[in-house]
Design an enzyme around this catalytic site. Structure first.
Site, short mmCIF file in Angstrom:
data_model
loop_
_atom_site.label_atom_id
_atom_site.label_comp_id
_atom_site.label_asym_id
_atom_site.label_seq_id
_atom_site.Cartn_x
_atom_site.Cartn_y
_atom_site.Cartn_z
N ALA A 1 0.83 -1.21 0.00
CA ALA A 1 0.00 0.00 0.00
C ALA A 1 0.86 1.25 0.00
CB ALA A 1 -0.93 0.00 1.22
N ASP A 2 0.29 2.31 -0.54
CA ASP A 2 0.94 3.61 -0.49
C ASP A 2 -0.14 4.69 -0.40
OD1 ASP A 2 3.75 4.93 -0.92
OD2 ASP A 2 2.32 6.15 -2.04
#
Length: 204
Positions: free
Chosen positions: A75-76
């Site tokens: 995730a970012d």
């Protein structure tokens, strides 16, 4: 099947813990500076996928026992305000600048999530979007927030909904957990495509 969170984020870890999920953490060591894009949706999707692929390699090379299958989640998260991307603050002064800009304003939060099944290499990448409004803050209030604890460190936008910043966030449009860094409701729906039901998930 193991759930592997490819992130060292304390907020994403807390999202999994609060949902009572059994999981492992393998932080990605992908160099985020290698990816540059002014489009927040393209950027967070690309970074999430690169992180997930990096963690998949780490899982296969160092962590998997007898090549057991796992669901890798990368995730970012990025804050987008006034046409500009805002990442993590460099230091306290930078955090003050960021929060001063967001004070009294709306801003957008985009989280890209990449999921890879380590055995079949099935993958999906998605983005979730939330819109946040900050109360108007006096400079002294911002310094009070920054000086009491270090919750601004390592957080896009220099704040976390999970902590004291909740005191000055007066509107959230969209997923609250997306603001924290991982849109859990959308993640649950997507994981069903991988045969994983988080409502009764265990690793036994």
């Amino acid at each position: 099947m193991k759930l592997v969170l490819g992130s060292s984020s304390r907020d994403r870890k807390k999202c999994f813990e609060r949902a009572n999920l059994s999981f492992e953490i393998i932080p990605s060591n992908f160099d985020e500076s290698m990816i540059i894009n002014d489009d927040p949706i393209v950027l967070v999707k690309d970074l999430a996928l690169k992180k997930a692929r990096n963690v998949l390699q780490l899982w296969n090379d160092h962590y998997s026992k007898n090549k057991e299958p796992a669901i890798i989640i990368g995730a970012d998260t990025m804050v987008f305000y006034d046409g500009k991307l805002i990442g993590k603050p460099k230091d306290k002064q930078d955090a003050f600048r960021i929060i001063s800009n967001l004070s009294g304003q709306y801003h957008d939060i985009y989280t890209g999530v990449a999921i890879i099944q380590s055995e079949t290499l099935q993958q999906e990448v998605f983005v979730d979007h939330s819109r946040i409004h900050f109360q108007q803050l006096e400079p002294s209030e911002i310094w009070d927030y920054l000086n009491l604890k270090d919750e601004f460190t390592g957080r896009a936008g220099a704040y976390s909904l999970r902590d004291r910043a909740s005191l000055f966030i007066d509107e959230i449009q969209g997923s609250p957990t997306n603001v924290i860094g991982l849109p859990m409701a959308k993640l649950r729906r997507i994981l069903k495509n991988f045969g994983v039901n988080l409502l009764n998930y265990n690793t036994e």
